[in-house]
Design a protein around this motif. Structure first.
Motif, PDB file in Angstrom:
ATOM      1  N   GLU A 356      46.795  36.949  62.790  1.00  0.00           N
ATOM      2  CA  GLU A 356      45.391  36.653  63.031  1.00  0.00           C
ATOM      3  C   GLU A 356      44.741  36.243  61.717  1.00  0.00           C
ATOM      4  O   GLU A 356      45.153  36.699  60.656  1.00  0.00           O
ATOM      5  CB  GLU A 356      44.677  37.884  63.606  1.00  0.00           C
ATOM      6  CG  GLU A 356      45.208  38.287  64.969  1.00  0.00           C
ATOM      7  CD  GLU A 356      44.962  39.743  65.301  1.00  0.00           C
ATOM      8  OE1 GLU A 356      44.306  39.998  66.322  1.00  0.00           O
ATOM      9  OE2 GLU A 356      45.421  40.617  64.542  1.00  0.00           O
ATOM     10  N   TRP A 365      38.327  38.153  63.941  1.00  0.00           N
ATOM     11  CA  TRP A 365      39.669  37.599  63.802  1.00  0.00           C
ATOM     12  C   TRP A 365      39.988  36.680  64.970  1.00  0.00           C
ATOM     13  O   TRP A 365      39.549  36.929  66.096  1.00  0.00           O
ATOM     14  CB  TRP A 365      40.711  38.730  63.777  1.00  0.00           C
ATOM     15  CG  TRP A 365      40.559  39.678  62.623  1.00  0.00           C
ATOM     16  CD1 TRP A 365      39.750  40.770  62.560  1.00  0.00           C
ATOM     17  CD2 TRP A 365      41.242  39.603  61.370  1.00  0.00           C
ATOM     18  NE1 TRP A 365      39.894  41.389  61.329  1.00  0.00           N
ATOM     19  CE2 TRP A 365      40.804  40.693  60.587  1.00  0.00           C
ATOM     20  CE3 TRP A 365      42.192  38.730  60.817  1.00  0.00           C
ATOM     21  CZ2 TRP A 365      41.279  40.937  59.288  1.00  0.00           C
ATOM     22  CZ3 TRP A 365      42.662  38.973  59.538  1.00  0.00           C
ATOM     23  CH2 TRP A 365      42.195  40.061  58.782  1.00  0.00           C
ATOM     24  N   ARG A 398      46.399  38.558  58.879  1.00  0.00           N
ATOM     25  CA  ARG A 398      46.887  39.897  59.245  1.00  0.00           C
ATOM     26  C   ARG A 398      48.033  39.724  60.230  1.00  0.00           C
ATOM     27  O   ARG A 398      47.885  39.067  61.257  1.00  0.00           O
ATOM     28  CB  ARG A 398      45.738  40.681  59.877  1.00  0.00           C
ATOM     29  CG  ARG A 398      46.094  42.070  60.364  1.00  0.00           C
ATOM     30  CD  ARG A 398      44.848  42.795  60.835  1.00  0.00           C
ATOM     31  NE  ARG A 398      44.414  42.346  62.165  1.00  0.00           N
ATOM     32  CZ  ARG A 398      43.282  42.745  62.752  1.00  0.00           C
ATOM     33  NH1 ARG A 398      42.450  43.576  62.125  1.00  0.00           N
ATOM     34  NH2 ARG A 398      42.971  42.312  63.959  1.00  0.00           N
ATOM     35  N   ILE A 406      50.883  47.055  62.193  1.00  0.00           N
ATOM     36  CA  ILE A 406      49.841  46.092  61.807  1.00  0.00           C
ATOM     37  C   ILE A 406      49.630  46.167  60.297  1.00  0.00           C
ATOM     38  O   ILE A 406      49.472  47.252  59.732  1.00  0.00           O
ATOM     39  CB  ILE A 406      48.511  46.398  62.536  1.00  0.00           C
ATOM     40  CG1 ILE A 406      48.716  46.371  64.061  1.00  0.00           C
ATOM     41  CG2 ILE A 406      47.431  45.411  62.116  1.00  0.00           C
ATOM     42  CD1 ILE A 406      47.518  46.888  64.843  1.00  0.00           C
ATOM     43  N   GLN A 407      49.639  45.015  59.663  1.00  0.00           N
ATOM     44  CA  GLN A 407      49.426  44.958  58.211  1.00  0.00           C
ATOM     45  C   GLN A 407      48.085  45.607  57.852  1.00  0.00           C
ATOM     46  O   GLN A 407      47.056  45.290  58.441  1.00  0.00           O
ATOM     47  CB  GLN A 407      49.427  43.491  57.764  1.00  0.00           C
ATOM     48  CG  GLN A 407      49.271  43.292  56.265  1.00  0.00           C
ATOM     49  CD  GLN A 407      49.196  41.812  55.888  1.00  0.00           C
ATOM     50  OE1 GLN A 407      49.151  40.935  56.762  1.00  0.00           O
ATOM     51  NE2 GLN A 407      49.203  41.536  54.595  1.00  0.00           N
ATOM     52  N   PRO A 408      48.089  46.533  56.891  1.00  0.00           N
ATOM     53  CA  PRO A 408      46.848  47.243  56.562  1.00  0.00           C
ATOM     54  C   PRO A 408      45.937  46.448  55.634  1.00  0.00           C
ATOM     55  O   PRO A 408      46.387  45.554  54.919  1.00  0.00           O
ATOM     56  CB  PRO A 408      47.358  48.499  55.842  1.00  0.00           C
ATOM     57  CG  PRO A 408      48.643  48.056  55.203  1.00  0.00           C
ATOM     58  CD  PRO A 408      49.243  47.022  56.123  1.00  0.00           C
TER      59      PRO A 408
ATOM     60  N   VAL B 200      51.152  54.090  56.684  1.00  0.00           N
ATOM     61  CA  VAL B 200      49.843  53.444  56.695  1.00  0.00           C
ATOM     62  C   VAL B 200      49.750  52.603  57.961  1.00  0.00           C
ATOM     63  O   VAL B 200      50.731  51.988  58.373  1.00  0.00           O
ATOM     64  CB  VAL B 200      49.651  52.526  55.465  1.00  0.00           C
ATOM     65  CG1 VAL B 200      48.249  51.912  55.471  1.00  0.00           C
ATOM     66  CG2 VAL B 200      49.877  53.300  54.175  1.00  0.00           C
ATOM     67  N   THR B 201      48.562  52.622  58.574  1.00  0.00           N
ATOM     68  CA  THR B 201      48.375  51.841  59.786  1.00  0.00           C
ATOM     69  C   THR B 201      47.218  50.872  59.604  1.00  0.00           C
ATOM     70  O   THR B 201      46.168  51.257  59.100  1.00  0.00           O
ATOM     71  CB  THR B 201      48.052  52.767  60.978  1.00  0.00           C
ATOM     72  OG1 THR B 201      48.979  53.839  60.971  1.00  0.00           O
ATOM     73  CG2 THR B 201      48.167  52.013  62.281  1.00  0.00           C
ATOM     74  N   GLY B 202      47.427  49.643  60.011  1.00  0.00           N
ATOM     75  CA  GLY B 202      46.354  48.665  59.979  1.00  0.00           C
ATOM     76  C   GLY B 202      45.478  48.798  61.219  1.00  0.00           C
ATOM     77  O   GLY B 202      45.716  49.649  62.072  1.00  0.00           O
ATOM     78  N   SER B 203      44.481  47.949  61.278  1.00  0.00           N
ATOM     79  CA  SER B 203      43.535  48.000  62.396  1.00  0.00           C
ATOM     80  C   SER B 203      43.771  46.824  63.334  1.00  0.00           C
ATOM     81  O   SER B 203      44.115  45.725  62.894  1.00  0.00           O
ATOM     82  CB  SER B 203      42.109  47.953  61.843  1.00  0.00           C
ATOM     83  OG  SER B 203      41.216  47.567  62.864  1.00  0.00           O
ATOM     84  N   THR B 206      39.356  43.063  66.488  1.00  0.00           N
ATOM     85  CA  THR B 206      39.282  41.606  66.333  1.00  0.00           C
ATOM     86  C   THR B 206      37.858  41.064  66.334  1.00  0.00           C
ATOM     87  O   THR B 206      37.660  39.880  66.059  1.00  0.00           O
ATOM     88  CB  THR B 206      40.051  40.901  67.481  1.00  0.00           C
ATOM     89  OG1 THR B 206      39.511  41.328  68.722  1.00  0.00           O
ATOM     90  CG2 THR B 206      41.535  41.198  67.408  1.00  0.00           C
TER      91      THR B 206
END
Lengths: 445, 353
Positions: A356, A365, A398, A406-408, B200-203, B206
């Motif tokens: 995204e 996004w 991202r 998911i890329q932080p 670590v976790t992304g979000s 959107t």
């Protein structure tokens, strides 16, 4: 002043600069002194006729005035027996980051990601990381030894390795310290220096699993492999046997040719998804073992410092990461209008499933378009249409990989790992586009 | 077995996924030959944290200092504290408390420079690395006794052992048990195995995401050219060329490469510049010896030996000519670049007069 009818018309092609009469005379009687001077005159006239064409205001002189290359003899075959890029591409080379290292033998050169296309890195632009310089190895004298927990310790020649069943696979190769300069704050201006310890190639070689099977490795006791180089540093790294048996290669080929010396000619280890330091170059030995070796580059370097003062050891997998390569830091948008935001996404655990793009610093996004083939542990090229109307923008990408990871954001990553880790910075990158079109590397908070 | 080795072994066992099996293609067993004992001994020099692979021997601090000053100090400094070429190995900042706990407390302090000795948990590593890769320009030239002595000297610099200490294969284990950061490594992370669990976790948000969008860090203007002129590092005819970050105009430095090229051309004048001849298109009509479409280079070099002919030949190449060598005119060769032109003219006029 030429008449309207003449303006904009193409001049006679150079092939026609001899008059029909003169050609007939020469072919009948040969060249005599008189005709020679006529011939010379014809050359001069032909040259003169092409330097002063008639241009209208809207005419592009590069179209109307035929350029040199359109009216001269081209170069012969094998003028460059090994082809070289156009001289107009001289800006696009590997570069060092000034001051990063004090010696050029233990140093890094970065891949110019800002101007590359697709999912493969040209071999000559593959980033370099050497620990004690690079070497030219005679393939006739190079051997691979397999020992340790095996039935029979073995020695292979390069000739034998090239006889064995081979596979060719496309994989990314990223240094564990890629983006390592950016943990604390912005330190470098362009994507070449922020993300350029990243390359991807089609590697050809023999599966490690086949070699271990040939040597008869001890399935009950084996846990790890030691990979060792043949250069002065004889670099060693402990490899997870899980990776080694899954998809690791003893590779000699890179993008259809042999490995480049800077990338390990004639043999290197390929451990897909794992940081570059484990892809030992100039590979001379694989030792099967039951416990890690704690080599220099897994106790003093390539250990990730956490806020509590502990170092994470044997951090190997490169987690999902993406970056916009164009437009990117250090560039300038010359005009408003359409831009193709493009970049790369990858994961050491699988494929890039979704990318995204945000142009407002992560508030909103929209999905990017992924180019195929989308391969595991390889680079995936993405694109996103964007019309720039002169506003300030904060560009981000991202990635979500096939495991759902998911890329932080940088804030999310730093909240867990602090800012002194050096290694494994896979945070979302931000490029700020100013109203003046200048693109700068920034961090948000 | 040290606590570290036990922990690592346990960690590995929980992760190992050895369920793999392969069949060897027919005939493959004939490729590769058994390694000899001598060959394995020559290459298998690794030393593990449990000291498997450690050669016997010994060395003391004083012998180590002598070797250090001769072979190591030029890069690392007399006391291993130099920051000139490599990061410091030791800085004398290890405390008794660190040695007692096996955790270097100052690693939490960003102001403290991290040295090798503050990080390395395993003495085997120092021994292995020095033996395989040092000194920098002559790796593998140290004997085992010299390596023991050097490791003893390094430990002494870090206050891990006393001045009269002798390190040997028999006391490596007990000395490793004094390493200041022996308990400072963590294997509690998801980055060893491809199936490891991320920390670590992304979000996945959107739209209208609640994120900070204030710029908190960027390169100051004065640092924009620290990496050179960015305009020369990006495709200069593309849609987004590089920013001009050089302070000078860039044209003042042009003289030097030209002089260099001229000097190079002079040195190489006696050798036929084949690349230039090919690229310039000359070899389409001229060959080294004897007439082709135009005269052979041998004849040209004989006729125009001597620098006084350089300007004439240069004019003939650039603008063409006719009538000197026969009936066939020579067309102008505008695509011959300046460097190639200099090489070709220098070579053509370098013959014996």
């Amino acid at each position: 002043m030429a008449s309207d009818a003449e303006q904009g018309q193409l001049q006679a092609a150079p092939e026609s600069f001899l008059s029909k009469d003169l050609v007939e005379n020469i072919s009948r009687d040969g060249i005599n002194p008189g005709r020679r001077s006529l011939l010379q005159g014809a050359f001069t006239a032909a040259a003169a006729s092409m330097v002063a064409p008639s241009l209208m205001a809207d005419d592009d002189p590069d179209i109307v005035n035929l350029p040199t290359w359109t009216r001269s003899l081209g170069k012969p075959v094998v003028a460059n027996p090994y082809g070289q890029p156009s001289p107009y591409e001289a800006n696009i080379v590997r570069r060092q980051s000034p001051g990063l290292t004090r010696t050029d033998q233990s140093s890094v050169s970065f891949t110019p990601l800002q101007n590359l296309f697709g999912m493969i890195t040209p071999s000559g632009l593959h980033f370099e990381r050497h620990h004690q310089g690079w070497v030219d190895i005679d393939p006739r004298r190079h051997k691979l030894m397999i020992n340790g927990l095996v039935d029979t310790p073995l020695v292979f020649t390069m000739e034998e390795l090239l006889r064995m069943p081979s596979v060719s696979r496309i994989h990314f190769l990223e240094c564990g310290a890629n983006t390592g300069l950016e943990w604390g704050n912005v330190a470098v201006p362009t994507v070449q220096y922020s993300h350029g310890m990243l390359s991807a190639s089609e590697f050809t070689g023999v599966p490690v699993s086949l070699l271990l099977e040939r040597a008869g490795f001890d399935r009950k006791r084996a846990n790890v492999l030691l990979a060792e180089g043949a250069d002065g540093s004889s670099m060693t790294r402990t490899i997870n046997l899980e990776n080694a048996l899954d998809d690791a290669l003893v590779a000699y080929g890179q993008n259809g040719e042999m490995l480049r010396p800077e990338n390990g000619y004639p043999l290197r280890l390929v451990v897909p998804g794992v940081q570059g330091v484990s892809w030992v170059k100039w590979l001379r030995r694989l030792e099967v073992g039951d416990t890690p070796w704690a080599t220099k580059d897994e106790v003093a370097h390539y250990v990730d410092l956490m806020p509590d003062g502990t170092h994470r050891q044997y951090t190997s997998i490169q987690e999902a990461k993406s970056v916009i390569t164009a437009p990117s830091g250090g560039q300038k948008l010359l005009k408003q209008g359409y831009y193709d935001i493009t970049g790369l996404a990858w994961s050491g655990r699988g494929t890039a499933e979704k990318v995204e793009v945000s142009v407002d610093g992560g508030r909103n996004w929209r999905p990017a378009r992924l180019e195929g083939p989308i391969l595991p542990k390889a680079l995936t090229r993405f694109h996103c249409d964007w019309v720039w109307q002169g506003e300030e923008a904060l560009l981000q990408s991202r990635v979500t990989d096939s495991t759902g990871y998911i890329q932080p954001s940088r804030a999310q990553l730093v909240a867990v790992r602090g800012t002194r880790s050096i290694y494994h910075n896979n945070a979302i990158q931000t490029w700020r586009v100013g109203a003046d079109g200048e693109v700068h590397n920034v961090q948000l908070g | 077995m040290s606590s570290w080795v036990r922990a690592t072994a346990l960690w590995l066992c929980t992760m190992a996924m050895i369920s793999w099996a392969a069949t060897l293609p027919e005939g493959l067993a004939e490729l590769g030959r058994p390694a000899t004992g001598g060959e394995i001994a020559a290459w298998d020099i690794d030393v593990r944290p449990d000291f498997v692979g450690l050669p016997p021997g010994s060395g003391d601090v004083w012998a180590g200092e002598e070797i250090w000053l001769a072979q190591c100090a030029s890069c690392h400094g007399d006391f291993g504290d130099s920051n000139e070429i490599f990061a410091p190995l030791v800085l004398g900042n290890i405390t008794d408390e660190d040695i007692a706990t096996g955790r270097v407390a100052s690693l939490t302090d960003p102001a403290v420079t991290r040295t090798t000795l503050m990080k390395v948990p395993t003495l085997s590593t120092l021994w292995d690395y020095i033996y395989r890769a040092m000194p920098w320009n002559a790796p593998k030239s140290l004997s085992p006794d010299e390596v023991y002595a050097l490791v003893a000297y390094l430990l002494n610099l870090g206050y891990v052992v006393d001045d009269d200490f002798v390190l040997s294969d028999t006391n490596m284990a007990e000395t490793q048990a004094r390493m200041p950061n022996r308990n400072g490594m963590s294997l509690d992370h998801g980055l060893w195995s491809v199936s490891g669990v991320p920390d670590v976790t992304g979000s996945s948000c959107t739209a209208d995401c609640d994120v900070a969008v204030t710029v908190t860090s960027s390169l100051p203007a004065y640092a924009m050219n620290a990496h050179g002129n960015l305009a020369e590092q990006v495709r200069d005819w593309g849609p987004s060329p590089g920013l001009w970050t050089a302070t000078e105009t860039g044209k003042e430095t042009a003289a030097e490469p030209e002089q260099l090229a001229a000097a190079n051309a002079a040195v190489e004048a006696a050798v036929a510049p084949e690349a230039a001849l090919n690229v310039g298109g000359c070899s389409g009509c001229h060959q080294m010896a004897g007439q082709l479409v135009g005269p052979g280079f041998d004849a040209i070099r004989t006729k125009y030996a001597g620098k006084e002919h350089a300007a004439y030949l240069r004019d003939k190449i650039v603008n063409g000519g006719a009538g000197v060598w026969g009936s066939m005119p020579m067309p102008p060769m505008p695509t011959v670049g300046e460097d190639a032109l200099q090489q070709i003219v220098a070579w053509l006029t370098s013959g014996e007069e």
